[in-house]
Design an enzyme around this catalytic site. Structure first.
Site, mmCIF file in Angstrom:
data_model
loop_
_atom_site.group_PDB
_atom_site.id
_atom_site.type_symbol
_atom_site.label_atom_id
_atom_site.label_comp_id
_atom_site.label_asym_id
_atom_site.label_seq_id
_atom_site.Cartn_x
_atom_site.Cartn_y
_atom_site.Cartn_z
ATOM 1 N N ASP B 6 0.837 -1.191 0.000
ATOM 2 C CA ASP B 6 0.000 0.000 0.000
ATOM 3 C C ASP B 6 0.878 1.250 0.000
ATOM 4 O OD1 ASP B 6 -2.283 1.626 0.301
ATOM 5 O OD2 ASP B 6 -2.018 1.632 2.478
ATOM 6 N N ASP B 8 -0.289 5.066 0.860
ATOM 7 C CA ASP B 8 -0.521 6.016 1.944
ATOM 8 C C ASP B 8 -0.394 5.338 3.301
ATOM 9 O OD1 ASP B 8 -1.080 8.023 0.104
ATOM 10 O OD2 ASP B 8 -3.140 7.331 -0.098
ATOM 11 N N ASP B 133 -2.127 -0.630 5.900
ATOM 12 C CA ASP B 133 -2.479 -0.143 7.241
ATOM 13 C C ASP B 133 -3.964 -0.325 7.560
ATOM 14 O OD1 ASP B 133 -2.840 1.874 5.184
ATOM 15 O OD2 ASP B 133 -3.399 3.240 6.788
#
Lengths: 173, 173
Positions: B6, B8, B133
Site C-alpha cells: 500500500d 498512503d 495499514d
C-alpha cells in the site's frame, strides 16, 4: 461473479482515434479495414511511425475517445448483477490517468471509482472473467478470458472470442 | 512471490502531512502522539473537520509527501528477489493519479509502471503478501496480510503487525 473489463479497444475506441489523427495530420487514407491484422503504427510509412506511437502521450487523447458500441448498455446491465471492474493499463501514460477517470465519469458513471483498476499486469487480478483484446493479458489471467475483437487481433487463435458487446450480452446476461 | 504494498501510511506519510497542514493553517498543536488511535480529522474541532477531510483533494498534496523511513531501501532489496507491486487506492482522488505516479518515479524508480496498481478494492488482487495499514484491505485479502502500524490502527487486533520497514526487512528478506 467478478468481471474485469479492459478499456482501450474494448470500451474505448483508441484504434479509431489513431487512424483519425494520422489521416488528419498526414493527409492519409488509412481505414480500420486496411489495418486489419496489425497495429496502426505498423501500417504507416516508417517516417510517420514515431508520431503515431506518441499519440497516446498527447493531452486530450484519452479524454475524447469514442465509445465502443453497446458497451454502455451491456455493462450497465452486467453491473446490476455482478461485480464489474474496469481494468486498464493507464500507468504506462501517467498523463492519461486523470483523462481516463473523467472519461469513465462521463460515459460509465454506474461504475464507481472503487471498481476502477489501473494496472500494468493483469495476472495479479483475481476474478472470474476478463474481457480484453490483448493476448498477453488473456494468457496470464487465471479465469475465463474473452478476447474482444479489435483490428489488431483478428488473426489470433486460441481464445474464446467476442466480436461485439451484443455477443457479450448474449453470453453473460 | 508476489507482494503488494500500500502507498498512503505505508511508504508515503499522509498522516504527517495532514497534521502539518492543519497546524500551519489553524495554528494548531496536533502531534502524531495526540492522534494515536484515531483519524486526524476526528481530533480537530468540528468546525475544522471538513477542511482536514479535503486536504487530499488539493493540488500537490500527494506529490510532496515524505517517505516512510526505511521503505526505499527494504523495497529495493525485496524487488530484486520478488514481484513487488505498489497497490494504492488513488482512484478516490483523480487529481492524485499523476501526482502519485510522479512521486513514485522520484522516490521508487526501481518499481516500474507495470508494477503499479491503482484500485479501490484489494480483494481482487491475487498474490502472496499484502502490506497495508487498513483493516478492510487486510480482511478481504486472500493471502498473508501484514498490518503496517499507523497512528490510526495502533489499537487494532487480529493481524500480523509490522511497526517499521526494518521489521519488514527482518521478516521478508
Amino acid at each position: 461473479m467478478i468481471l474485469f473489463v479492459d478499456m482501450d479497444e474494448v470500451i474505448a475506441d483508441t484504434y479509431g482515434a489513431h487512424i483519425e489523427l494520422y489521416n488528419a495530420e498526414f493527409n492519409g487514407e488509412l481505414t480500420t479495414e486496411l489495418c486489419s491484422g496489425s497495429e496502426v503504427w505498423r501500417m504507416v510509412p516508417e517516417a510517420h511511425q514515431d508520431s503515431v506511437r506518441k499519440h497516446a502521450t498527447r493531452r486530450g487523447f484519452f479524454r475524447n475517445l469514442k465509445i465502443i458500441p453497446g458497451s454502455q448498455d451491456v455493462l450497465e446491465q452486467l453491473s446490476r448483477k455482478h461485480e464489474v471492474y474496469i481494468a486498464s493499463a493507464a500507468m504506462q501514460f501517467p498523463n492519461s490517468l486523470e483523462e481516463k477517470s473523467e472519461w469513465l465519469d462521463e460515459h460509465f458513471p454506474f461504475i464507481p471509482w472503487q471498481n476502477r483498476i489501473l494496472c500494468g499486469h493483469k495476472h495479479v487480478l483475481k476474478g472470474d472473467i476478463l474481457i480484453d483484446d490483448r493476448n498477453y493479458n488473456l494468457e496470464n489471467f487465471d479465469g475465463r478470458g474473452l478476447q474482444f475483437t479489435s483490428p489488431h487481433n483478428v488473426n489470433t487463435q486460441g481464445f474464446e472470442r467476442v466480436n461485439t458487446w451484443f455477443e457479450i450480452g448474449e453470453k453473460l446476461l
